[in-house]
Design an enzyme around this catalytic site. Structure first.
Site, PDB file in Angstrom:
ATOM      1  N   ILE A   1       0.820  -1.207   0.000  1.00 40.57           N
ATOM      2  CA  ILE A   1       0.000   0.000   0.000  1.00 40.57           C
ATOM      3  C   ILE A   1       0.853   1.256   0.000  1.00 40.57           C
ATOM      4  O   ILE A   1       0.344   2.349  -0.109  1.00 40.57           O
ATOM      5  CB  ILE A   1      -1.003   0.041   1.173  1.00 40.57           C
ATOM      6  N   GLY A   2       2.133   1.098   0.133  1.00 38.71           N
ATOM      7  CA  GLY A   2       2.966   2.288   0.066  1.00 38.71           C
ATOM      8  C   GLY A   2       4.400   1.959   0.423  1.00 38.71           C
ATOM      9  O   GLY A   2       4.701   0.854   0.857  1.00 38.71           O
TER      10      GLY A   2
ATOM     11  N   GLY B   1       8.106   4.027   2.010  1.00 37.72           N
ATOM     12  CA  GLY B   1       8.651   5.271   2.533  1.00 37.72           C
ATOM     13  C   GLY B   1      10.129   5.138   2.774  1.00 37.72           C
ATOM     14  O   GLY B   1      10.788   4.279   2.191  1.00 37.72           O
TER      15      GLY B   1
ATOM     16  N   PHE C   1      11.828   4.007   5.197  1.00 37.02           N
ATOM     17  CA  PHE C   1      12.383   2.876   5.922  1.00 37.02           C
ATOM     18  C   PHE C   1      11.997   1.541   5.322  1.00 37.02           C
ATOM     19  O   PHE C   1      12.511   0.509   5.734  1.00 37.02           O
ATOM     20  CB  PHE C   1      11.940   2.923   7.378  1.00 37.02           C
ATOM     21  N   GLY C   2      11.067   1.540   4.402  1.00 37.40           N
ATOM     22  CA  GLY C   2      10.685   0.254   3.842  1.00 37.40           C
ATOM     23  C   GLY C   2       9.329   0.300   3.179  1.00 37.40           C
ATOM     24  O   GLY C   2       8.847   1.359   2.794  1.00 37.40           O
ATOM     25  N   THR C   3       8.739  -0.881   3.094  1.00 36.91           N
ATOM     26  CA  THR C   3       7.513  -1.048   2.330  1.00 36.91           C
ATOM     27  C   THR C   3       6.376  -1.400   3.282  1.00 36.91           C
ATOM     28  O   THR C   3       6.586  -2.098   4.262  1.00 36.91           O
ATOM     29  CB  THR C   3       7.711  -2.187   1.333  1.00 36.91           C
ATOM     30  N   VAL C   4       5.174  -0.925   2.970  1.00 38.77           N
ATOM     31  CA  VAL C   4       4.017  -1.221   3.811  1.00 38.77           C
ATOM     32  C   VAL C   4       3.038  -2.120   3.058  1.00 38.77           C
ATOM     33  O   VAL C   4       2.702  -1.848   1.904  1.00 38.77           O
ATOM     34  CB  VAL C   4       3.306   0.077   4.246  1.00 38.77           C
TER      35      VAL C   4
ATOM     36  N   LYS D   1       4.684  -3.130   8.184  1.00 39.93           N
ATOM     37  CA  LYS D   1       5.780  -2.313   7.667  1.00 39.93           C
ATOM     38  C   LYS D   1       7.055  -3.141   7.683  1.00 39.93           C
ATOM     39  O   LYS D   1       7.499  -3.574   8.741  1.00 39.93           O
ATOM     40  CB  LYS D   1       5.940  -1.079   8.534  1.00 39.93           C
TER      41      LYS D   1
ATOM     42  N   ASP E   1       9.472  13.115  12.458  1.00 39.87           N
ATOM     43  CA  ASP E   1       9.137  12.920  11.045  1.00 39.87           C
ATOM     44  C   ASP E   1       7.676  13.287  10.786  1.00 39.87           C
ATOM     45  O   ASP E   1       6.948  12.562  10.121  1.00 39.87           O
ATOM     46  CB  ASP E   1       9.419  11.454  10.671  1.00 39.87           C
TER      47      ASP E   1
HETATM   48  N1  ATP Z   1      -1.240   1.868   9.331  1.00 43.12           N
HETATM   49  C1  ATP Z   1      -1.467   2.170   8.061  1.00 43.12           C
HETATM   50  N2  ATP Z   1      -2.710   2.070   7.538  1.00 43.12           N
HETATM   51  C2  ATP Z   1      -2.952   2.389   6.250  1.00 43.12           C
HETATM   52  N3  ATP Z   1      -2.027   2.838   5.390  1.00 43.12           N
HETATM   53  C3  ATP Z   1      -0.767   2.957   5.844  1.00 43.12           C
HETATM   54  C4  ATP Z   1      -0.421   2.634   7.190  1.00 43.12           C
HETATM   55  N4  ATP Z   1       0.895   2.876   7.344  1.00 43.12           N
HETATM   56  C5  ATP Z   1       1.346   3.318   6.158  1.00 43.12           C
HETATM   57  N5  ATP Z   1       0.356   3.369   5.236  1.00 43.12           N
HETATM   58  C6  ATP Z   1       0.465   3.802   3.833  1.00 43.12           C
HETATM   59  O1  ATP Z   1       1.739   3.479   3.352  1.00 43.12           O
HETATM   60  C7  ATP Z   1       2.399   4.654   2.884  1.00 43.12           C
HETATM   61  C8  ATP Z   1       3.878   4.534   3.166  1.00 43.12           C
HETATM   62  O2  ATP Z   1       4.106   4.606   4.546  1.00 43.12           O
HETATM   63  P1  ATP Z   1       5.560   4.757   5.123  1.00 43.12           P
HETATM   64  O3  ATP Z   1       5.419   5.100   6.568  1.00 43.12           O
HETATM   65  O4  ATP Z   1       6.357   3.570   4.752  1.00 43.12           O
HETATM   66  O5  ATP Z   1       6.177   5.962   4.303  1.00 43.12           O
HETATM   67  P2  ATP Z   1       6.060   7.509   4.543  1.00 43.12           P
HETATM   68  O6  ATP Z   1       5.087   7.784   5.651  1.00 43.12           O
HETATM   69  O7  ATP Z   1       5.820   8.141   3.222  1.00 43.12           O
HETATM   70  O8  ATP Z   1       7.531   7.916   4.990  1.00 43.12           O
HETATM   71  P3  ATP Z   1       8.261   7.564   6.371  1.00 43.12           P
HETATM   72  O9  ATP Z   1       9.043   6.337   6.064  1.00 43.12           O
HETATM   73  O10 ATP Z   1       9.125   8.739   6.625  1.00 43.12           O
HETATM   74  O11 ATP Z   1       7.217   7.337   7.409  1.00 43.12           O
HETATM   75  C9  ATP Z   1       1.712   5.798   3.596  1.00 43.12           C
HETATM   76  O12 ATP Z   1       1.791   6.974   2.828  1.00 43.12           O
HETATM   77  C10 ATP Z   1       0.299   5.293   3.713  1.00 43.12           C
HETATM   78  O13 ATP Z   1      -0.391   5.573   2.513  1.00 43.12           O
HETATM   79 MG    MG Z   2       5.097   6.793   7.478  1.00 45.54          MG
END
Ligand code: ATP
Ligand code: MG
Ligand code: NAG
Ligand code: NAG
Length: 594
Positions: free
Chosen positions: A315-316, A318, A320-323, A337, A432
């Site tokens: 779903i995304g 960032g 630190f990695g992939t969600v 994550k 952050d």
């Molecule tokens: N608990 C969650 N529920 C739903 N979507 C999520 C959740 N956590 C993350 N996501 C989705 O995944 C994406 C990536 O999250 P991630 O935290 O890896 O990256 P980021 O927030 O862009 O950067 P950072 O690594 O600095 O936090 C988010 O923008 C969000 O859309």
């Molecule tokens: Mg994030």
């Protein structure tokens, strides 16, 4: 009869040809353009750079990042570095036969490097560094004989460096640093001329170039002309290569054994990846720790679920990695994550910190449910928030957040952050705060996510370099200079967030940069001209003047360049409640009784 049929066929063909050419004249998009549209389809998120790629155009030559040969209108260059591209690289990129320059570095791309890139035989520069690309380095890259520069460093690539790369005799720049590559570095061809700093940060590599002796003592020689199989896909190819080189080096039994081991390893890894998704590294010894003890899953239940996760569940991604989205059989959904590139040797510390973060529960914070301590990557389990991130809500979706929704989100984020700063024990600096770390539930209520993570995952030596590009516009000036985070640096980021919500624009939106500002600079400029109300998003409905003024005032204080002039988050919450959220009577009647 046959003759007649042949004629019919012939004229049909002619007819189709004419039709095709006419369609082309009327303005159907050229094949190169179609390949790029397919490229865009695979990108799920960006800073908007691809928005003006219009499929109605006859060719893609005027599109941002695209350059064509002026005569043939074929695409010769695609340059989209640093645009927050997230998604995978379409295999249709291989259809850009005339491509000479491809730069997609410093984005959030994940998935494999498409082997089809091997068809872009005119390619001279290939820059994919600074993404989350995984899988193996396709041996097809070895077909790009014109290649002068190849940089795929800082990704998550595994497997061997394919010996086919030895054929890239024109190579001048080469970098595969900071990946998860293993095995002997080929050294019979062009690769022998590259030194250590092209290979650093791959724990599993050996060879002359990095002065690490391979276990077989042969200095990492691999057979460079054993690359002639006709197999189409990488894994069969890999084992085929192993066999050929085995025969070529008669007598070196140890080498054979070792290479077979690699081959099999690679084969197994690839096979698994195809069938069972990405989380194959949750191997021996991994267990899941859940913090609150209120969920009915065993460690095994959860690990079993990991095995079914594939690219489709992403779903995304960032810094630190992939969600991933993780759905349990009982209907509960979590966000998983997966943290890449962990620093070494701080497991204990890591687990203790996580337990502290897991103990924090609050209405406006995203709940950390647990983690899995797999040997190779860390997996954090969070509650899934169905509304996605504020970043997506503000910049991604077409439907707009109205004024009340925006105020409510700002309020929630402020309360979550105030709790971290003032009410929880130990107190936590978020470090952050940005719109992608404010998540929304089904009712558009905000929750702050990823608190404490930045500190946990920070690289001690280079605090700034580990920060994602997307974080940049949110950082307080003194933090950029000293790298020291305080509550007040969070307050600054919160102020930037408020401005983002107000304006509907990212802190480093092109429209600010064009004027020589970022969002804070723009605000300060507007203030000097008493035009600060102009910062508000024209598309936002239901804006109320009184609360707008009050909110702008809060933001101005939060983004003060002097940390001492910024309010505490407690104070911010007070002001929001008393002056921003509660509309004064005239306002109230305006918006509800008419
Ligand atoms: N608990 C969650 N529920 C739903 N979507 C999520 C959740 N956590 C993350 N996501 C989705 O995944 C994406 C990536 O999250 P991630 O935290 O890896 O990256 P980021 O927030 O862009 O950067 P950072 O690594 O600095 O936090 C988010 O923008 C969000 O859309
Ligand atoms: Mg994030
Ligand atoms: C690479 O080149 C070989 C011949 O040198 C050819 O058989 C093969 O199809 C090419 N692969 C790709 C992906 O273009
Ligand atoms: C390769 O990239 C890494 C960082 O990704 C960098 O430190 C190193 O200097 C680069 N090496 C070369 C040869 O450019």
């Amino acid at each position: 009869m046959d003759g007649f049929l042949a004629k019919l066929q012939g004229s049909l063909l002619l007819y189709i040809l004419i039709l095709y050419s006419q369609v082309n004249i009327i303005g159907a998009l050229s094949p190169d353009g179609q390949a790029l549209v397919s490229f865009r389809t695979n990108i799920v998120n960006s800073d908007g750079v691809l928005l003006q790629w219009r499929p109605e155009d006859p060719d893609p030559c005027g599109w941002k990042g695209v350059t064509c040969d002026p005569k043939s209108k074929r695409v010769t260059s695609l340059s989209l570095s640093n645009h927050r591209l997230s998604g995978s690289i379409s295999s249709d990129i291989g259809k850009l036969e005339n491509l000479q320059f491809l730069a997609l570095y410093d984005n959030n791309l994940y998935g494999n490097i498409p082997p089809e890139l091997g068809s872009c035989t005119k390619l001279q520069s290939l820059y994919l560094q600074g993404n989350y690309l995984s899988g193996v380095v396709p041996f097809e890259i070895g077909n790009l004989t014109e290649l002068l520069n190849l940089d795929i460093s800082s990704n998550s690539l595994g497997g061997n460096i394919p010996p086919s790369l030895e054929k890239l005799t024109r190579l001048q720049g080469f970098n595969v640093s900071t990946n998860f590559l293993v095995g002997a570095i080929p050294s019979d061809g062009i690769l022998h001329k590259f030194a250590k700093d092209s290979f650093v940060g791959n724990r599993g590599l050996c060879g002359k170039q990095i002065e690490v002796t391979c276990k077989d003592d042969s200095g990492g020689s691999s057979n460079s002309n054993s690359d002639s199989g006709q197999n189409q896909n990488g894994k069969k190819k890999a084992s085929g290569r192993v066999l050929t080189s085995a025969f070529a080096t008669v007598g070196a039994l140890l080498l054979v054994a070792l290479m077979c081991f690699w081959g099999c390893h690679l084969y197994k890894k690839l096979g698994k990846m195809d069938r069972r998704g990405l989380i194959m590294d949750v191997g021996g010894g991994a267990s899941v720790v859940m913090f609150h003890g209120d969920l009915p899953y065993t460690s095994k239940d959860i690990i079993k679920k990991f095995e079914y996760l594939t690219d489709e569940h992403i779903i995304g991604s960032g810094g630190f990695g992939t969600v991933y989205k993780l759905a349990m059989d009982d209907g509960n959904v979590f966000a998983l994550k997966r943290i890449l590139k962990l620093n070494e040797g701080f497991d204990r510390f890591f687990e203790r910190e996580l337990e502290i973060l897991g103990s924090i529960k609050h209405r406006y914070l995203v709940n950390l449910r647990g983690y899995c301590n797999s040997p190779t990557s860390k997996l954090l389990i969070y509650d899934f928030l169905p509304g996605g991130s504020l970043d997506e809500a503000l910049h991604g979706r077409s439907e707009q957040l109205d004024w009340d929704a925006r105020l409510n989100i700002v309020m929630g984020a402020a309360k979550g952050l105030a709790y971290l700063h003032h009410d929880c024990s130990p107190r936590i600096i978020h470090r952050d705060i940005k719109s992608s770390n404010i998540l929304l539930d089904g009712n558009l209520e905000a929750r702050v996510s990823d608190f404490g993570l930045a500190k946990l995952l920070q690289d001690e030596e280079s605090h700034i370099t580990t920060i994602v590009a997307g974080t940049f516009g949110y950082l307080a000036p003194e933090y950029m200079q000293s790298g020291r985070a305080t509550e007040k640096t969070d307050v600054y980021s919160f102020g930037v967030l408020v401005l983002e919500v107000l304006s509907g624009k990212r802190p480093t939106d092109a429209s600010f940069i064009e004027k020589g500002f970022n969002i804070v600079g723009w605000l300060n400029f507007l203030v000097t001209e008493c035009r600060q109300r102009e910062i508000v998003d024209q598309h936002c409905e239901g804006v109320r003047a009184e609360s707008l003024d009050a909110l702008i005032l809060v933001a101005i204080q939060c983004v003060s360049s002097n940390p001492d002039e910024r309010p505490t988050m407690h104070r911010v919450v007070q002001v929001l409640e008393s002056e921003v959220m509660t509309p004064c009577p005239s306002d109230f009647y305006d918006s509800s009784s008419e």
